[in-house]
Design an enzyme around this catalytic site. Sequence first.
Site, PDB file in Angstrom:
ATOM      1  N   GLU A   7       4.829  -5.318   7.054  1.00 21.71           N
ATOM      2  CA  GLU A   7       4.110  -4.262   7.778  1.00 21.71           C
ATOM      3  C   GLU A   7       4.613  -4.053   9.196  1.00 21.71           C
ATOM      4  O   GLU A   7       4.616  -2.938   9.715  1.00 21.71           O
ATOM      5  CB  GLU A   7       2.606  -4.574   7.823  1.00 21.71           C
ATOM      6  N   GLY A  26       0.584  -5.040   0.950  1.00 19.83           N
ATOM      7  CA  GLY A  26      -0.644  -5.100   0.151  1.00 19.83           C
ATOM      8  C   GLY A  26      -0.437  -5.731  -1.214  1.00 19.83           C
ATOM      9  O   GLY A  26      -1.369  -6.293  -1.794  1.00 19.83           O
ATOM     10  N   ALA A  63       0.868  -1.177   0.000  1.00 18.99           N
ATOM     11  CA  ALA A  63       0.000   0.000   0.000  1.00 18.99           C
ATOM     12  C   ALA A  63       0.903   1.224   0.000  1.00 18.99           C
ATOM     13  O   ALA A  63       2.072   1.145   0.397  1.00 18.99           O
ATOM     14  CB  ALA A  63      -0.875  -0.015   1.247  1.00 18.99           C
TER      15      ALA A  63
HETATM   16  N1  DAK Z   1       4.614   3.231  -0.616  1.00 17.10           N
HETATM   17  C1  DAK Z   1       4.992   4.419  -1.157  1.00 17.10           C
HETATM   18  N2  DAK Z   1       6.122   4.585  -1.878  1.00 17.10           N
HETATM   19  C2  DAK Z   1       6.892   3.499  -2.073  1.00 17.10           C
HETATM   20  C3  DAK Z   1       6.560   2.240  -1.538  1.00 17.10           C
HETATM   21  C4  DAK Z   1       5.338   2.122  -0.789  1.00 17.10           C
HETATM   22  N3  DAK Z   1       4.900   0.972  -0.284  1.00 17.10           N
HETATM   23  N4  DAK Z   1       7.521   1.374  -1.890  1.00 17.10           N
HETATM   24  C5  DAK Z   1       8.412   2.062  -2.622  1.00 17.10           C
HETATM   25  N5  DAK Z   1       8.047   3.337  -2.735  1.00 17.10           N
HETATM   26  C6  DAK Z   1       8.738   4.434  -3.430  1.00 17.10           C
HETATM   27  C7  DAK Z   1       9.949   4.910  -2.653  1.00 17.10           C
HETATM   28  O1  DAK Z   1       9.578   5.815  -1.650  1.00 17.10           O
HETATM   29  C8  DAK Z   1      10.768   5.541  -3.755  1.00 17.10           C
HETATM   30  O2  DAK Z   1      10.243   6.809  -4.059  1.00 17.10           O
HETATM   31  P1  DAK Z   1      11.176   8.118  -4.075  1.00 17.10           P
HETATM   32  O3  DAK Z   1      11.868   8.146  -2.758  1.00 17.10           O
HETATM   33  O4  DAK Z   1      12.119   7.863  -5.220  1.00 17.10           O
HETATM   34  O5  DAK Z   1      10.235   9.226  -4.322  1.00 17.10           O
HETATM   35  C9  DAK Z   1      10.480   4.634  -4.946  1.00 17.10           C
HETATM   36  O6  DAK Z   1       9.280   3.955  -4.658  1.00 17.10           O
HETATM   37  C10 DAK Z   1      11.563   3.598  -5.173  1.00 17.10           C
HETATM   38  O7  DAK Z   1      11.763   2.905  -3.963  1.00 17.10           O
HETATM   39  P2  DAK Z   1      13.203   2.704  -3.273  1.00 17.10           P
HETATM   40  O8  DAK Z   1      14.105   3.842  -3.610  1.00 17.10           O
HETATM   41  O9  DAK Z   1      12.956   2.422  -1.845  1.00 17.10           O
HETATM   42  O10 DAK Z   1      13.706   1.406  -4.050  1.00 17.10           O
HETATM   43  P3  DAK Z   1      14.710   0.289  -3.537  1.00 17.10           P
HETATM   44  O11 DAK Z   1      14.954  -0.565  -4.721  1.00 17.10           O
HETATM   45  O12 DAK Z   1      15.873   0.901  -2.822  1.00 17.10           O
HETATM   46  O13 DAK Z   1      13.891  -0.534  -2.431  1.00 17.10           O
HETATM   47  C11 DAK Z   1      11.951  -1.724  -1.559  1.00 17.10           C
HETATM   48  C12 DAK Z   1      12.797  -1.307  -2.822  1.00 17.10           C
HETATM   49  C13 DAK Z   1      10.696  -2.445  -2.072  1.00 17.10           C
HETATM   50  C14 DAK Z   1      12.768  -2.691  -0.712  1.00 17.10           C
HETATM   51  C15 DAK Z   1      11.599  -0.448  -0.737  1.00 17.10           C
HETATM   52  O14 DAK Z   1      11.040   0.538  -1.625  1.00 17.10           O
HETATM   53  C16 DAK Z   1      10.602  -0.726   0.345  1.00 17.10           C
HETATM   54  O15 DAK Z   1      10.951  -1.261   1.409  1.00 17.10           O
HETATM   55  N6  DAK Z   1       9.340  -0.330   0.130  1.00 17.10           N
HETATM   56  C17 DAK Z   1       8.285  -0.448   1.147  1.00 17.10           C
HETATM   57  C18 DAK Z   1       7.825  -1.867   1.273  1.00 17.10           C
HETATM   58  C19 DAK Z   1       6.755  -2.012   2.322  1.00 17.10           C
HETATM   59  O16 DAK Z   1       6.991  -1.735   3.513  1.00 17.10           O
HETATM   60  N7  DAK Z   1       5.567  -2.465   1.944  1.00 17.10           N
HETATM   61  C20 DAK Z   1       4.421  -2.594   2.847  1.00 17.10           C
HETATM   62  C21 DAK Z   1       3.644  -1.284   2.880  1.00 17.10           C
HETATM   63  S1  DAK Z   1       2.363  -1.310   4.117  1.00 17.10           S
HETATM   64  C22 DAK Z   1      -5.207  -1.568   4.802  1.00 17.10           C
HETATM   65  C23 DAK Z   1      -4.913  -2.779   4.253  1.00 17.10           C
HETATM   66  C24 DAK Z   1      -3.631  -3.068   3.827  1.00 17.10           C
HETATM   67  C25 DAK Z   1      -2.619  -2.148   3.960  1.00 17.10           C
HETATM   68  C26 DAK Z   1      -2.931  -0.936   4.479  1.00 17.10           C
HETATM   69  C27 DAK Z   1      -4.216  -0.637   4.908  1.00 17.10           C
HETATM   70  N8  DAK Z   1      -6.547  -1.276   5.284  1.00 17.10           N
HETATM   71  C28 DAK Z   1      -7.574  -2.255   5.116  1.00 17.10           C
HETATM   72  C29 DAK Z   1      -6.875  -0.062   5.862  1.00 17.10           C
HETATM   73  C30 DAK Z   1      -1.297  -2.490   3.495  1.00 17.10           C
HETATM   74  C31 DAK Z   1      -0.195  -1.960   4.036  1.00 17.10           C
HETATM   75  C32 DAK Z   1       1.101  -2.109   3.362  1.00 17.10           C
HETATM   76  O17 DAK Z   1       1.239  -2.707   2.303  1.00 17.10           O
END
Ligand code: DAK
Length: 258
Positions: A132, A109, A66
Site C-alpha cells: 500500500e 487487502g 483491494a
Molecule cells: N486493483 C484493481 N485492478 C488490479 C489490481 C488491484 N489491486 N491488481 C491487478 N489489477 C488488474 C490490472 O489493472 C490489470 O487489469 P487491466 O490493466 O488488464 O485492465 C489486471 O489486473 C492484470 O494485472 P497486471 O497486468 O498488472 O498483471 P501483472 O502480472 O503484470 O502484475 C501485480 C501483477 C500483482 C504485480 C500487479 O497487478 C499489481 O501490482 N497489482 C496491484 C497490487 C497492489 O498494489 N495491491 C494493494 C492494493 S491497495 C480499506 C482497507 C483495505 C484496503 C483499502 C481500504 N478500508 C478499510 C477503507 C486495501 C488496500 C489495498 O489492498
Amino acid sequence: MTENSIVLSEVKGRVALLTINRPEALNALNIAVQKKMVELLKQHDQDSNISCIVITGSAKAFAAGADIKEMANKSASEMAELDFFAGWREVSTIRTPIIAAVSGYALGGGCELAMACDLVVAGESAKFGQPEIKLGIMPGMGGSQRLTKLVGRSKAMELILTGRNFTAAEAEAMGLVARIFPDAELLDKAMELASTIAGYGKHAVRAAKEAVNRAEEVSLHEGLLFERRLFHALFATHDQKEGMAAFSEKRTAKFTNS
Ligand code: DAK
C-alpha cells in the site's frame, strides 16, 4: 456450485470452498466481492452440515489487493461515510474454521484477508505483500495489526514500510503461513486439511478456534481461564464421550457434532 458469480461457492462433504472469481483483475477485492464473500461465509457458518471453509482465488492470484480503480477517486469523507470495506471485519466473527489457500498473489487487502482467516496454506510460488505504501496509503484491513502480531514489530515494519513482496517460504519462516505445498497440489491439500478438521467434533473444533484466537486479545492469565472454561464445557458434549470411548475400544470415533 454457483456459476458466473464473483465468488464461487462449492460444497464438498462437510467443507465449503469459496473461490474469488475476478481473474481479469487478479481477484482484486471490490465491494461486490466483499458483500458476496461475507454473505456466503455467514450462510455456511449457519449451516449445520458445514464444518470447515476454504477460501481461494481463481487463476493467477488469491487476491492482488483491494480494487485500486474502485477506490482511486474516493474522498476521505466518502471513505469514512461508506465505512468502505467495513464488511471484511465480519470474517473474524465466523465460528467455522477458515483456511486461506493462497496461490499466486496475496497483496494488500488480499494478504490481509488471508491473515484474517484461521490458517494460511500456500503454493510454493505464492507471493505475499503489503504494498500500500507504494500507492500513497497504508494497510487498512488489519495489516498493520495482524502482520505485527504474526511476525513481530521489526519484520512487520520492514515489510509495510518498504512494500516489498515476500515469498511463501519467507511467510512460512515468519509464521504467517502454516504449510507450503507444490502449486499443483495446493487446493487438494487444502481441501484434505479442511476435511480432516471437519471430521472432528464441531463443538471441540469451534472451541479450540475460539481459544487460540482469544490468545491474541487477552493476557495469558485471562486466556488460560477462558481455555479452562471451554475445556470443561466440552465434557457436556456427546462427542467427548464418543472420542474417549473410541480410544478405549481401539476404534475410530464417530463424531455427531452433538
Ligand atoms: N486493483 C484493481 N485492478 C488490479 C489490481 C488491484 N489491486 N491488481 C491487478 N489489477 C488488474 C490490472 O489493472 C490489470 O487489469 P487491466 O490493466 O488488464 O485492465 C489486471 O489486473 C492484470 O494485472 P497486471 O497486468 O498488472 O498483471 P501483472 O502480472 O503484470 O502484475 C501485480 C501483477 C500483482 C504485480 C500487479 O497487478 C499489481 O501490482 N497489482 C496491484 C497490487 C497492489 O498494489 N495491491 C494493494 C492494493 S491497495 C480499506 C482497507 C483495505 C484496503 C483499502 C481500504 N478500508 C478499510 C477503507 C486495501 C488496500 C489495498 O489492498
